[in-house]
Write an enzyme that holds these catalytic residues in place. Structure first.
Site, PDB file in Angstrom:
ATOM      1  N   GLY A 190       0.796  -1.224   0.000  1.00  0.00           N
ATOM      2  CA  GLY A 190       0.000   0.000   0.000  1.00  0.00           C
ATOM      3  C   GLY A 190       0.826   1.272   0.000  1.00  0.00           C
ATOM      4  O   GLY A 190       0.294   2.364  -0.203  1.00  0.00           O
ATOM      5  N   GLY A 191       2.138   1.164   0.220  1.00  0.00           N
ATOM      6  CA  GLY A 191       2.992   2.345   0.264  1.00  0.00           C
ATOM      7  C   GLY A 191       3.308   2.910  -1.106  1.00  0.00           C
ATOM      8  O   GLY A 191       2.877   2.385  -2.136  1.00  0.00           O
ATOM      9  N   SER A 197      16.110  -1.042  -0.415  1.00  0.00           N
ATOM     10  CA  SER A 197      16.952  -0.385   0.578  1.00  0.00           C
ATOM     11  C   SER A 197      16.998   1.114   0.289  1.00  0.00           C
ATOM     12  O   SER A 197      16.177   1.623  -0.478  1.00  0.00           O
ATOM     13  CB  SER A 197      18.352  -0.999   0.586  1.00  0.00           C
ATOM     14  N   LYS A 243      20.269   6.017   2.704  1.00  0.00           N
ATOM     15  CA  LYS A 243      20.492   6.342   4.120  1.00  0.00           C
ATOM     16  C   LYS A 243      21.141   5.179   4.873  1.00  0.00           C
ATOM     17  O   LYS A 243      21.553   5.328   6.030  1.00  0.00           O
ATOM     18  CB  LYS A 243      19.172   6.743   4.775  1.00  0.00           C
TER      19      LYS A 243
END
Length: 627
Positions: free
Chosen positions: A299-300, A421, A424
């Protein structure tokens, strides 16, 4: 005047009947003229005129033409869009009518005198019907021109896109512009539909001055982002209101009613990133088509775009996993709509699963039930400042959640696992980055498992993702400012959501034993420049209409992001935008010790500082890599 005329109830509700009446009247006039021509323009002797026969002929004529007009949907098209398609349909309907009438004349043994009338009447009908429509279109344009003062406009791009843009601007009164000419780098001096190419893109300032131009329309769908940025900067230097055409597919539908050209204001996404990525379709199809694919964090921002890209390759089944029911439900509804409108293969089975990656048992049950062959892992906590205040949540979700997904993949013999990934994770100074670096180490420790091919894909900030700087800036601008930035010198790498998802799919093909693939992020962007551009795109002036305020770095935030560790060596893949970092030399025993220590520190309810110190130490304990 035009709005009153064309919104009249009689015209609005009986338009097709009215147009039918006009066309039939044109046919009757045409055949009368054809008859008059046949008798050498003499006045008929009505004493000997056969009125019953004339009425029968007229009735037959009206009936045949009415049926033909209906079959060819002559009255469905809009007269103001008269063009080649409408001319073809008019011609075909008249031709069919003429053939039927000629047959009627031949089989009814009427004088051959009428054969010429049928042919001549058909030709006159075609010419008059088409010309009446042209006159109507000219009348509409004249009314629109007289009702409002138009702004002068340039069309940038003299190819197919520019031609479509010209038709839209000249026929659609909502734009209220007067096109003065084209701008094109290759066709200087050419004439497109009566409009001259005035110069190349560097001649825009002189054209604006000479023709008093107020707005520009970029109609180069194939242009790359670098050229769009260059053209936009030139337009901004002369204060042109600028819009862009983003797609030219399906301009006409079956009803002959043209769809609106997809014309938009320039967005920040148009100026950053590289747009559509050229993928090796055969490589991606080889591991996605007719396969069962699962996506965690579906859902992101990245997860949902991955799902959209995956269905293009027609998997057998897509299993969407997320703990957020609202986002997952909306994505499922989007796919249902796409099915309804024929935009997605109806044979693809979509399954939505609400579960947490923290729950290994639930996750294993899902994998056991649906047996995915490919898993994309996009579920993660990603917001740096929030994870600084709750580091244990970052570790539970990002570290142990990812470990659960990897273990579930190996246990259920998933053939391929691709993890998202972030830049950061490179030399992190914050908990979120450290947690993602730990997931990379877990992945590489499990890389040579003999069951599941594995890889991680590392990239920077994604334009427009949930909670990213773009929507934050948009909201601040909409509220009148100020726009807040952490530091005026801070820089970041950016790519668009579709670009990131496409490169993840491509990198997924190269997955083997825990490699980390690094995406070419292009040139870094200064956040201050980004804020200024977004303010200008919204029609305001930076520091005058909307202020920009520096608020200082947030907890855990770095001035500059990196894409590679100091000890990592990088090789280029077949795709020039994807690089491969070598696999770290770390064993399962070592990673299990690290996970055990992390588990103990979060379970003993240690302070945020102690948890952060622990994870930063653990990821730096192993600096050696394979040479």
């Amino acid at each position: 005047m035009s709005s009153k005329l064309f919104k009249n109830p009689i015209y609005k509700y009986h338009r097709e009947l009215l147009l039918w009446g006009i066309d039939i009247f044109i046919v009757l006039v045409s055949f009368f003229l054809a008859y008059w021509i046949k008798i050498d323009f003499e006045i008929p002797d009505f004493d000997y005129f056969n009125f019953p026969k004339a009425i029968l002929s007229i009735t037959t004529l009206v009936f045949v033409y009415s049926v033909s007009f209906r079959l060819f949907r002559i009255h469905k098209s809009l007269w103001k869009y008269i063009g080649q398609v409408e001319a073809y349909r008019i011609g075909m309907s008249v031709l069919c009518s003429s053939v039927v009438l000629l047959v009627c004349v031949l089989v009814s043994h009427i004088e051959r005198f009428y054969l010429g009338i049928v042919v001549t009447g058909g030709l006159l009908s075609t010419l008059m019907m088409f010309n009446v429509r042209l006159i109507y279109r000219t009348f509409r344009k004249h009314l629109n021109r007289s009702e409002a003062a138009k702004r002068n406009a340039l069309i940038i791009g003299a190819g197919d896109g520019g031609y479509l843009m010209l038709k839209e601007l000249t026929q659609n009164e909502k734009y209220n512009v007067n096109v003065v000419g084209f701008i094109d780098d290759k066709k200087i001096g050419s004439v497109i539909s009566g409009y001259k190419v005035l110069g190349d893109t560097y001649d825009i300032p002189s054209a604006v001055s000479k023709y008093d131009v107020q707005c520009a329309f970029i109609a180069i769908p194939s242009a790359d982002k670098e050229n769009i940025r260059r053209i936009y900067d030139i337009c901004q230097s002369v204060k042109l209101e600028t819009k862009i055409m983003k797609d030219t597919h399906d301009i006409l539908d079956d009803s002959l009613k043209p769809k609106n050209i997809p014309l938009h204001d320039i967005s920040i996404e148009d100026l950053l990133g590289r747009g559509e990525v050229h993928l090796d379709q055969s490589e991606i199809k080889s591991y996605l088509t007719d396969r069962i694919v699962a996506v965690t964090g579906a859902g992101g921002s990245i997860g949902s775009e991955l799902c959209r890209q995956i269905v293009r390759f027609k998997p057998k089944k897509l299993v969407m996993i997320d703990i957020n029911e609202n986002y997952l439900y909306m994505l499922e509804q989007e796919f249902n709509r796409n099915r309804t409108h024929g935009l997605m293969d109806k044979d693809i089975e979509i399954v939505s699963i609400i579960t947490s990656i923290r729950d290994f048992t639930a996750l294993t049950d899902v994998f056991k039930k649906y047996q995915p062959e490919v898993v994309f892992h996009a579920a993660a906590h990603k917001h740096v400042p929030l994870m600084e205040t709750r580091p244990m949540e970052a570790i539970k979700n990002n570290v142990f959640g990812t470990n659960n997904v990897i273990k579930a993949c190996i246990k259920n013999k998933v053939s391929r696992f691709i993890m998202i990934s972030t830049d950061k994770a490179v030399n992190p100074t914050n908990v979120m980055g450290a947690s993602k670096r730990m997931t990379e180490m877990i992945l590489q420790a499990n890389g040579n498992n003999g069951v599941t091919k594995m890889a991680a894909v590392r990239f920077g900030n994604v334009l427009g993702s949930n909670g990213s700087v773009i929507p934050i800036f948009k909201g601040q601008i909409a509220e009148g400012g100020p726009v807040t930035i952490t530091d005026k010198n801070i820089i970041r790498y950016f790519m668009t959501i579709p670009e990131a998802a496409q490169l993840v799919l491509q990198a997924g093909f190269y997955a083997d034993k825990g490699e980390i693939f690094v995406l070419d992020m292009g040139q870094p962007v200064k956040i201050l420049d980004l804020a200024e551009k977004m303010i200008r795109l919204s029609g305001y002036k930076p520091y005058e209409d909307i202020d920009i305020v520096e608020i200082g770095l947030r907890p855990g935030e770095k001035m500059f992001e990196e894409l590679r560790l100091d000890g990592e060596t990088t090789t280029r893949t077949k795709n020039n935008l994807i690089f491969k970092n070598n696999v770290m030399d770390i064993t399962m025993e070592e990673i299990n010790e690290k996970l055990k220590e992390l588990s103990e520190v979060i379970n003993e309810e240690a302070s945020n500082e102690k948890i952060k110190e622990c994870i930063l130490r653990l990821i730096k304990d192993k600096e050696t890599v394979k040479k």
